[in-house]
Design a protein around this motif. Sequence first.
Motif, PDB file in Angstrom:
ATOM      1  N   GLN A  46      44.722  20.492  22.462  1.00  0.00           N
ATOM      2  CA  GLN A  46      43.676  19.466  22.381  1.00  0.00           C
ATOM      3  C   GLN A  46      43.002  19.274  23.731  1.00  0.00           C
ATOM      4  OE1 GLN A  46      44.758  15.685  20.449  1.00  0.00           O
ATOM      5  NE2 GLN A  46      43.771  14.627  22.145  1.00  0.00           N
ATOM      6  N   PHE A  47      43.818  19.202  24.793  1.00  0.00           N
ATOM      7  CA  PHE A  47      43.261  19.018  26.126  1.00  0.00           C
ATOM      8  C   PHE A  47      42.492  20.252  26.580  1.00  0.00           C
ATOM      9  CE2 PHE A  47      44.734  15.234  28.641  1.00  0.00           C
ATOM     10  CZ  PHE A  47      45.096  14.476  27.549  1.00  0.00           C
ATOM     11  N   SER A  48      42.963  21.445  26.213  1.00  0.00           N
ATOM     12  CA  SER A  48      42.278  22.675  26.615  1.00  0.00           C
ATOM     13  C   SER A  48      40.851  22.702  26.080  1.00  0.00           C
ATOM     14  CB  SER A  48      43.051  23.897  26.125  1.00  0.00           C
ATOM     15  OG  SER A  48      44.314  23.976  26.752  1.00  0.00           O
ATOM     16  N   ALA A  55      38.888  34.921  50.992  1.00  0.00           N
ATOM     17  CA  ALA A  55      38.853  33.907  49.935  1.00  0.00           C
ATOM     18  C   ALA A  55      37.428  33.445  49.660  1.00  0.00           C
ATOM     19  CB  ALA A  55      39.724  32.715  50.334  1.00  0.00           C
ATOM     20  N   VAL A  56      36.670  33.185  50.715  1.00  0.00           N
ATOM     21  CA  VAL A  56      35.293  32.705  50.547  1.00  0.00           C
ATOM     22  C   VAL A  56      34.445  33.758  49.852  1.00  0.00           C
ATOM     23  CG1 VAL A  56      33.208  31.968  51.754  1.00  0.00           C
ATOM     24  CG2 VAL A  56      35.446  31.157  52.529  1.00  0.00           C
ATOM     25  N   SER A  57      34.670  35.032  50.203  1.00  0.00           N
ATOM     26  CA  SER A  57      33.920  36.113  49.563  1.00  0.00           C
ATOM     27  C   SER A  57      34.208  36.170  48.067  1.00  0.00           C
ATOM     28  CB  SER A  57      34.301  37.447  50.219  1.00  0.00           C
ATOM     29  OG  SER A  57      33.666  38.526  49.570  1.00  0.00           O
ATOM     30  N   ARG A  58      35.477  35.973  47.687  1.00  0.00           N
ATOM     31  CA  ARG A  58      35.827  35.998  46.275  1.00  0.00           C
ATOM     32  C   ARG A  58      35.214  34.811  45.529  1.00  0.00           C
ATOM     33  NH1 ARG A  58      42.041  37.021  45.108  1.00  0.00           N
ATOM     34  NH2 ARG A  58      41.147  36.800  43.009  1.00  0.00           N
ATOM     35  N   ILE A  59      35.196  33.652  46.180  1.00  0.00           N
ATOM     36  CA  ILE A  59      34.590  32.472  45.550  1.00  0.00           C
ATOM     37  C   ILE A  59      33.088  32.690  45.366  1.00  0.00           C
ATOM     38  CG2 ILE A  59      34.103  30.012  45.853  1.00  0.00           C
ATOM     39  CD1 ILE A  59      36.750  29.856  47.464  1.00  0.00           C
ATOM     40  N   LYS A  60      32.455  33.248  46.384  1.00  0.00           N
ATOM     41  CA  LYS A  60      31.016  33.499  46.320  1.00  0.00           C
ATOM     42  C   LYS A  60      30.672  34.458  45.186  1.00  0.00           C
ATOM     43  CE  LYS A  60      26.727  33.568  47.958  1.00  0.00           C
ATOM     44  NZ  LYS A  60      25.848  32.383  47.940  1.00  0.00           N
ATOM     45  N   SER A  61      31.535  35.464  44.972  1.00  0.00           N
ATOM     46  CA  SER A  61      31.254  36.479  43.949  1.00  0.00           C
ATOM     47  C   SER A  61      31.747  36.073  42.568  1.00  0.00           C
ATOM     48  CB  SER A  61      31.903  37.810  44.351  1.00  0.00           C
ATOM     49  OG  SER A  61      33.320  37.692  44.392  1.00  0.00           O
ATOM     50  N   GLY A  62      32.427  34.912  42.482  1.00  0.00           N
ATOM     51  CA  GLY A  62      32.921  34.447  41.186  1.00  0.00           C
ATOM     52  C   GLY A  62      34.236  35.066  40.778  1.00  0.00           C
ATOM     53  N   ASP A  63      34.930  35.692  41.733  1.00  0.00           N
ATOM     54  CA  ASP A  63      36.206  36.348  41.442  1.00  0.00           C
ATOM     55  C   ASP A  63      37.356  35.345  41.580  1.00  0.00           C
ATOM     56  OD1 ASP A  63      38.251  38.146  41.014  1.00  0.00           O
ATOM     57  OD2 ASP A  63      38.163  39.013  43.047  1.00  0.00           O
ATOM     58  N   PHE A  64      37.421  34.396  40.659  1.00  0.00           N
ATOM     59  CA  PHE A  64      38.460  33.368  40.703  1.00  0.00           C
ATOM     60  C   PHE A  64      38.606  32.774  39.310  1.00  0.00           C
ATOM     61  CE2 PHE A  64      34.445  31.239  41.629  1.00  0.00           C
ATOM     62  CZ  PHE A  64      34.483  30.160  40.764  1.00  0.00           C
ATOM     63  N   LYS A  65      39.578  31.892  39.165  1.00  0.00           N
ATOM     64  CA  LYS A  65      39.786  31.187  37.903  1.00  0.00           C
ATOM     65  C   LYS A  65      39.695  29.685  38.137  1.00  0.00           C
ATOM     66  CE  LYS A  65      42.714  34.642  35.633  1.00  0.00           C
ATOM     67  NZ  LYS A  65      44.035  34.903  34.975  1.00  0.00           N
ATOM     68  N   TRP A  66      39.237  28.983  37.105  1.00  0.00           N
ATOM     69  CA  TRP A  66      39.204  27.522  37.163  1.00  0.00           C
ATOM     70  C   TRP A  66      40.560  26.969  36.736  1.00  0.00           C
ATOM     71  CZ3 TRP A  66      35.316  25.848  39.780  1.00  0.00           C
ATOM     72  CH2 TRP A  66      34.065  26.436  39.686  1.00  0.00           C
ATOM     73  N   MET A  67      41.000  25.947  37.428  1.00  0.00           N
ATOM     74  CA  MET A  67      42.220  25.247  37.040  1.00  0.00           C
ATOM     75  C   MET A  67      41.930  23.757  36.944  1.00  0.00           C
ATOM     76  SD  MET A  67      45.925  24.876  38.987  1.00  0.00           S
ATOM     77  CE  MET A  67      46.357  26.584  38.739  1.00  0.00           C
ATOM     78  N   HIS A  68      42.310  23.152  35.816  1.00  0.00           N
ATOM     79  CA  HIS A  68      42.134  21.716  35.608  1.00  0.00           C
ATOM     80  C   HIS A  68      43.490  21.032  35.830  1.00  0.00           C
ATOM     81  CE1 HIS A  68      38.097  22.073  33.730  1.00  0.00           C
ATOM     82  NE2 HIS A  68      38.554  23.277  33.397  1.00  0.00           N
ATOM     83  N   VAL A  88      46.995   9.816  30.778  1.00  0.00           N
ATOM     84  CA  VAL A  88      46.220  10.987  31.178  1.00  0.00           C
ATOM     85  C   VAL A  88      45.052  11.169  30.217  1.00  0.00           C
ATOM     86  CG1 VAL A  88      46.249  13.496  31.448  1.00  0.00           C
ATOM     87  CG2 VAL A  88      48.197  12.148  32.215  1.00  0.00           C
ATOM     88  N   HIS A  89      43.855  11.391  30.786  1.00  0.00           N
ATOM     89  CA  HIS A  89      42.663  11.684  29.987  1.00  0.00           C
ATOM     90  C   HIS A  89      42.068  13.001  30.476  1.00  0.00           C
ATOM     91  CE1 HIS A  89      42.144   7.702  27.966  1.00  0.00           C
ATOM     92  NE2 HIS A  89      42.902   7.317  28.980  1.00  0.00           N
ATOM     93  N   PRO A  90      41.640  13.875  29.579  1.00  0.00           N
ATOM     94  CA  PRO A  90      41.128  15.193  29.998  1.00  0.00           C
ATOM     95  C   PRO A  90      39.916  15.095  30.915  1.00  0.00           C
ATOM     96  CG  PRO A  90      40.696  14.787  27.652  1.00  0.00           C
ATOM     97  CD  PRO A  90      41.642  13.726  28.108  1.00  0.00           C
ATOM     98  N   GLU A  91      39.074  14.084  30.716  1.00  0.00           N
ATOM     99  CA  GLU A  91      37.882  13.961  31.558  1.00  0.00           C
ATOM    100  C   GLU A  91      38.210  13.576  32.992  1.00  0.00           C
ATOM    101  OE1 GLU A  91      38.039  10.081  29.064  1.00  0.00           O
ATOM    102  OE2 GLU A  91      38.565  12.198  28.855  1.00  0.00           O
ATOM    103  N   ASP A  92      39.452  13.128  33.251  1.00  0.00           N
ATOM    104  CA  ASP A  92      39.859  12.749  34.604  1.00  0.00           C
ATOM    105  C   ASP A  92      40.426  13.913  35.400  1.00  0.00           C
ATOM    106  OD1 ASP A  92      39.182  10.147  33.986  1.00  0.00           O
ATOM    107  OD2 ASP A  92      41.234   9.508  33.548  1.00  0.00           O
TER     108      ASP A  92
END
Length: 413
Positions: free
Chosen positions: A10-12, A170-183, A401-405
Motif C-alpha cells: 500500500q505504501f509503495s 558520486a556526483v557524476s552518477r547523480i547527474k547522469s541519473g545512475d541511482f535509485k530513489w529511496m523513501h 507513519v504516513h507515506p506522504e511524510d
Amino acid sequence: MLKSKQLLQQFSKEYAKYTPTNFKLKRALVVTKLSRYEFEQLRHPELSPDQLQQKLRDRGTDVEMVLHLHKVHKDFERRVVQSFQDVGCEVKLSSRLEFRSSLSKDVMSWADVIVPVGGDGTFLLSAGRASPLFALSQQKTPIVGFNSDPLHSEGRLMLPKHYSDNPADAVSRIKSGDFKWMHRSRVRTTMLGSNGNIPEPTDLFRHTEVKMEQVSTAPEMLDQDMAYKYKAKMKRVLPYLALNEVFIGEHLSARVSHLQLVLDHQDVVNKTKCSGLCVSTGTGSTSWHTSINRITSRDVDDLLRSLPDGDSKNVMMLRQNAEEIAQRYNQGLLFAPDDPRLCYSIREQICVGVWPSPKTFKERDFVQTVFVKSHCIDANLVIDGSISFPFNDGAKALLEVHPEDALLTIALD
C-alpha cells in the motif's frame, strides 16, 4: 491492522506518487557540519584564534587534533562543492547553524537536491528541513549525504564511505541519473488536548527555544470516535518529522518514567514504569533502537550456562559460537528504511509487582500507531535527539507513519 506485506504494498503505491519522473540536477544546496573548532569559536566570539587555542589547551583539549579534524572537514567540503560545480551545477553553501535558524522555504524550493556534508547529525538536520511543511509545492526535494570524515564517523545515513574518497564519482552518477530513489519512513507526531496549543520546543543543539513561524500547523477538531477514545477535543501535528526516532521520558534519567500506551488504536491501555519509550523507524533501527535492544556474547553465554544442562556437549558448542549468535540476533533488530511500521522499545521496564499492566504487555513490538499519555513530572518528547517538547502529566501524543511524510533520498549502492 494490515499485515506487514500488505501495508508495504500500500505504501509503495503511495511512494510512487512522490517519486520524481524528470529529475535534473541544476542547483545543489550544500549543508555543512559545524566542526568542533567552529563550535568553540561561537562559544567564545570575544577571543582571537590564539587566545581560543590557549583556552582550549588550558582546559585539556587536544587542540592539534581539533584543528586537524576541522581542516579535514573543510577540505572535503570544498571537494564536494567543486564536484557539483564541475558538472555545471549551481551551488549554495549553508552552515549547519544557518540552516537550522534562517533558511526560508524559498531557498529550500530553489534546490534540486540537498547535500549534507558531515555526519549523521548534519543529515538529520537536513532531513528536518526537507519536510512537506517547509515546501512551497508538493514536489519533494531529495537528499544525498557525504561523510566528510569516515575514519572518525560511521555516517550510516550518508553515501558509502568509498564515495568520501571520490565524491566526484558520486556526483557524476547523480547527474547522469545512475541511482535509485529511496523513501525513508518518518514519524508524524500529533499532540492531542483540549485547545490545540503546542508547548514551546527547545533546540537541543543550541539550547535555545525554537522559533516555528515558518512551520506553523493549525489545530483541528478530532473526529467523534477519536475524541471519545482518547478523551481529547483538538489535535495538532508537530511541525517536525522524526527520521530516526521519537523518545519520551523524564528529563532526569534517574527518575522513573510513568507512561500509558495504546497500540494500533486497540481497546487495551498498557501501563508501564520504565526509563523511557523509544519509537523507531527502519532508518533509526540501526541507531538508538539497536543500542537499547542489542545483546552481547556475554549475554548469550550467561543464558546458555543457566540452562539445566548447561554443561552438556550441545550447549558447550553453542557457547563457543556465542559471538555469532549475538551478531545474528542484533542483525535481526534492523528493518528496512522504507518499512511503514514503527517499532517501539520500553527502556528498562519495571517488571515486579503490578508492573507492567497488563502483564502480557511486550517491551518491544512492531506497530502502526502508538498513543502515549504521560504521567511524568518533568518529561520531554524528543524528535531525533534534536527538538524537545515538554511532555508532562496529562500530555497526549499520537505517533504514526504516513507515506506522504517519507524522506526522498538518493541511493547509489
